[in-house]
Write a protein that holds these residues in place. Structure first.
Motif, PDB file in Angstrom:
ATOM      1  N   GLU A 112       0.826  -1.217   0.000  1.00 33.51           N
ATOM      2  CA  GLU A 112       0.000   0.000   0.000  1.00 33.51           C
ATOM      3  C   GLU A 112       0.857   1.262   0.000  1.00 33.51           C
ATOM      4  O   GLU A 112       0.469   2.269  -0.602  1.00 33.51           O
ATOM      5  N   SER A 113       2.010   1.219   0.641  1.00 32.97           N
ATOM      6  CA  SER A 113       2.893   2.391   0.639  1.00 32.97           C
ATOM      7  C   SER A 113       3.399   2.679  -0.766  1.00 32.97           C
ATOM      8  O   SER A 113       3.425   3.832  -1.205  1.00 32.97           O
ATOM      9  N   ALA A 114       3.783   1.635  -1.480  1.00 36.04           N
ATOM     10  CA  ALA A 114       4.246   1.821  -2.854  1.00 36.04           C
ATOM     11  C   ALA A 114       3.115   2.334  -3.740  1.00 36.04           C
ATOM     12  O   ALA A 114       3.317   3.231  -4.566  1.00 36.04           O
ATOM     13  N   GLU A 115       1.922   1.787  -3.557  1.00 31.02           N
ATOM     14  CA  GLU A 115       0.799   2.277  -4.356  1.00 31.02           C
ATOM     15  C   GLU A 115       0.495   3.735  -4.049  1.00 31.02           C
ATOM     16  O   GLU A 115       0.306   4.541  -4.964  1.00 31.02           O
ATOM     17  N   GLU A 116       0.456   4.067  -2.773  1.00 34.21           N
ATOM     18  CA  GLU A 116       0.111   5.428  -2.357  1.00 34.21           C
ATOM     19  C   GLU A 116       1.127   6.453  -2.857  1.00 34.21           C
ATOM     20  O   GLU A 116       0.756   7.539  -3.306  1.00 34.21           O
ATOM     21  N   GLN A 117       2.402   6.118  -2.791  1.00 34.19           N
ATOM     22  CA  GLN A 117       3.454   7.078  -3.111  1.00 34.19           C
ATOM     23  C   GLN A 117       3.845   7.100  -4.593  1.00 34.19           C
ATOM     24  O   GLN A 117       4.343   8.103  -5.070  1.00 34.19           O
ATOM     25  N   VAL A 118       3.630   5.992  -5.303  1.00 36.39           N
ATOM     26  CA  VAL A 118       4.132   5.885  -6.673  1.00 36.39           C
ATOM     27  C   VAL A 118       3.021   5.621  -7.682  1.00 36.39           C
ATOM     28  O   VAL A 118       2.884   6.337  -8.672  1.00 36.39           O
ATOM     29  N   VAL A 119       2.230   4.591  -7.457  1.00 38.67           N
ATOM     30  CA  VAL A 119       1.264   4.154  -8.458  1.00 38.67           C
ATOM     31  C   VAL A 119       0.062   5.088  -8.554  1.00 38.67           C
ATOM     32  O   VAL A 119      -0.304   5.523  -9.650  1.00 38.67           O
ATOM     33  N   HIS A 120      -0.567   5.386  -7.425  1.00 35.65           N
ATOM     34  CA  HIS A 120      -1.767   6.220  -7.483  1.00 35.65           C
ATOM     35  C   HIS A 120      -1.504   7.600  -8.082  1.00 35.65           C
ATOM     36  O   HIS A 120      -2.296   8.056  -8.912  1.00 35.65           O
ATOM     37  N   PRO A 121      -0.412   8.281  -7.721  1.00 37.44           N
ATOM     38  CA  PRO A 121      -0.161   9.576  -8.374  1.00 37.44           C
ATOM     39  C   PRO A 121       0.000   9.442  -9.894  1.00 37.44           C
ATOM     40  O   PRO A 121      -0.506  10.282 -10.642  1.00 37.44           O
ATOM     41  N   ALA A 122       0.665   8.393 -10.340  1.00 37.88           N
ATOM     42  CA  ALA A 122       0.840   8.192 -11.783  1.00 37.88           C
ATOM     43  C   ALA A 122      -0.481   7.811 -12.443  1.00 37.88           C
ATOM     44  O   ALA A 122      -0.759   8.217 -13.567  1.00 37.88           O
ATOM     45  N   ARG A 170      -3.495   8.656 -11.524  1.00 34.61           N
ATOM     46  CA  ARG A 170      -4.520   9.699 -11.430  1.00 34.61           C
ATOM     47  C   ARG A 170      -4.787  10.323 -12.802  1.00 34.61           C
ATOM     48  O   ARG A 170      -5.936  10.529 -13.186  1.00 34.61           O
ATOM     49  N   ALA A 171      -3.736  10.614 -13.556  1.00 34.93           N
ATOM     50  CA  ALA A 171      -3.906  11.230 -14.878  1.00 34.93           C
ATOM     51  C   ALA A 171      -4.541  10.262 -15.870  1.00 34.93           C
ATOM     52  O   ALA A 171      -5.276  10.682 -16.757  1.00 34.93           O
ATOM     53  N   ASP A 172      -4.273   8.968 -15.706  1.00 36.78           N
ATOM     54  CA  ASP A 172      -4.755   7.976 -16.659  1.00 36.78           C
ATOM     55  C   ASP A 172      -6.128   7.418 -16.280  1.00 36.78           C
ATOM     56  O   ASP A 172      -7.037   7.384 -17.094  1.00 36.78           O
ATOM     57  N   ALA A 173      -6.254   6.962 -15.048  1.00 35.41           N
ATOM     58  CA  ALA A 173      -7.496   6.319 -14.613  1.00 35.41           C
ATOM     59  C   ALA A 173      -8.520   7.331 -14.118  1.00 35.41           C
ATOM     60  O   ALA A 173      -9.707   7.037 -14.066  1.00 35.41           O
ATOM     61  N   GLY A 174      -8.044   8.506 -13.712  1.00 35.94           N
ATOM     62  CA  GLY A 174      -8.954   9.554 -13.252  1.00 35.94           C
ATOM     63  C   GLY A 174      -9.044   9.649 -11.746  1.00 35.94           C
ATOM     64  O   GLY A 174      -8.745   8.705 -11.021  1.00 35.94           O
ATOM     65  N   ASP A 175      -9.464  10.820 -11.299  1.00 33.98           N
ATOM     66  CA  ASP A 175      -9.575  11.090  -9.864  1.00 33.98           C
ATOM     67  C   ASP A 175     -10.548  10.144  -9.166  1.00 33.98           C
ATOM     68  O   ASP A 175     -10.268   9.668  -8.070  1.00 33.98           O
ATOM     69  N   ALA A 176     -11.688   9.874  -9.789  1.00 35.65           N
ATOM     70  CA  ALA A 176     -12.707   9.045  -9.135  1.00 35.65           C
ATOM     71  C   ALA A 176     -12.177   7.649  -8.832  1.00 35.65           C
ATOM     72  O   ALA A 176     -12.388   7.122  -7.733  1.00 35.65           O
ATOM     73  N   VAL A 177     -11.480   7.047  -9.779  1.00 29.15           N
ATOM     74  CA  VAL A 177     -10.947   5.695  -9.588  1.00 29.15           C
ATOM     75  C   VAL A 177      -9.880   5.702  -8.490  1.00 29.15           C
ATOM     76  O   VAL A 177      -9.915   4.879  -7.570  1.00 29.15           O
ATOM     77  N   VAL A 178      -8.940   6.635  -8.565  1.00 29.98           N
ATOM     78  CA  VAL A 178      -7.855   6.686  -7.579  1.00 29.98           C
ATOM     79  C   VAL A 178      -8.400   7.039  -6.197  1.00 29.98           C
ATOM     80  O   VAL A 178      -8.012   6.424  -5.193  1.00 29.98           O
ATOM     81  N   ASP A 179      -9.306   8.013  -6.127  1.00 30.47           N
ATOM     82  CA  ASP A 179      -9.866   8.393  -4.822  1.00 30.47           C
ATOM     83  C   ASP A 179     -10.619   7.226  -4.174  1.00 30.47           C
ATOM     84  O   ASP A 179     -10.550   7.036  -2.961  1.00 30.47           O
ATOM     85  N   ALA A 180     -11.311   6.428  -4.983  1.00 27.50           N
ATOM     86  CA  ALA A 180     -12.004   5.248  -4.447  1.00 27.50           C
ATOM     87  C   ALA A 180     -10.994   4.255  -3.873  1.00 27.50           C
ATOM     88  O   ALA A 180     -11.211   3.686  -2.801  1.00 27.50           O
ATOM     89  N   ARG A 181      -9.867   4.033  -4.578  1.00 28.95           N
ATOM     90  CA  ARG A 181      -8.842   3.118  -4.068  1.00 28.95           C
ATOM     91  C   ARG A 181      -8.246   3.654  -2.765  1.00 28.95           C
ATOM     92  O   ARG A 181      -8.000   2.903  -1.834  1.00 28.95           O
ATOM     93  N   LEU A 182      -8.003   4.961  -2.693  1.00 30.98           N
ATOM     94  CA  LEU A 182      -7.439   5.548  -1.477  1.00 30.98           C
ATOM     95  C   LEU A 182      -8.406   5.409  -0.296  1.00 30.98           C
ATOM     96  O   LEU A 182      -7.972   5.138   0.830  1.00 30.98           O
TER      97      LEU A 182
END
Length: 195
Positions: free
Chosen positions: A51-61, A63-75
């Protein structure tokens, strides 16, 4: 933890970790006593790395591709999972009611992994340079490198041992900081080489 494959990208690495997480859930369910407690601790460590790797690396990257709604739901799912994991930790693996709560926690985590694999990862793979995806895997490997599967009995009070001990929230915080530090140093190296 995850077998190291130098050409593996971050998505493949995280999907491999999803499989390890599934295996650890089964191990906790099927074990008793000290073995159950150890499997639970292993699960906490792997979830912290993942989860740390996703939070710091994957989710920010992503966000532009999958969109805010998808990333915010995962967070939100990850935040809820951390809270529930902390409550399970406080209960202890031998407490009455642990197994029922653990089963609900397992289902939520596996649903979260499925959402990532179906909604977030495909868009990230489609829209991100393959070399960048391989570089992003470095953050996950860096977190794994400081998170041994089981602390060695002779490790004592080393900084790594201390990082992996304590309530899950503290373990998650320390792993997040380690991934962030790796990412910052890695980004600095790329900037200096790009000049």
């Amino acid at each position: 933890m995850t077998a190291t494959k130098p050409d593996q990208d971050v998505i493949d690495l995280l999907v491999d970790q999803h499989e390890q997480i599934r295996s650890l859930f089964a191990e906790v369910r099927e074990s008793e006593g000290e073995a159950k407690q150890q499997a639970f601790q292993d699960l906490v460590r792997l979830l912290a790395v993942h989860e740390s790797a996703e939070e710091q690396v994957v989710h920010p990257a992503a966000r532009a591709d999958a969109g805010d709604a998808v990333v915010d739901a995962r967070l939100r799912e990850e935040s809820e999972a951390k809270r529930e994991l902390s409550e399970l930790y406080e209960m202890g693996t031998s407490a009455p009611g642990f197994d029922a709560r653990f089963a609900a926690f397992e289902q939520a985590v596996l649903d979260h992994a499925r959402h990532e694999e179906q909604e977030e990862f495909p868009q990230l793979r489609r829209d991100t340079d393959p070399q960048r995806l391989r570089q992003m895997a470095g953050a996950v490997r860096a977190a794994e490198a400081i998170s041994p599967t089981r602390p060695h009995p002779a490790a004592g009070e080393s900084p790594v041992s201390n990082m992996l001990l304590g309530p899950p929230v503290a373990v998650f915080d320390r792993m997040r900081d380690a991934v962030r530090d790796w990412r910052q140093s890695h980004d600095s190296e790329h900037q200096s080489h790009g000049r």
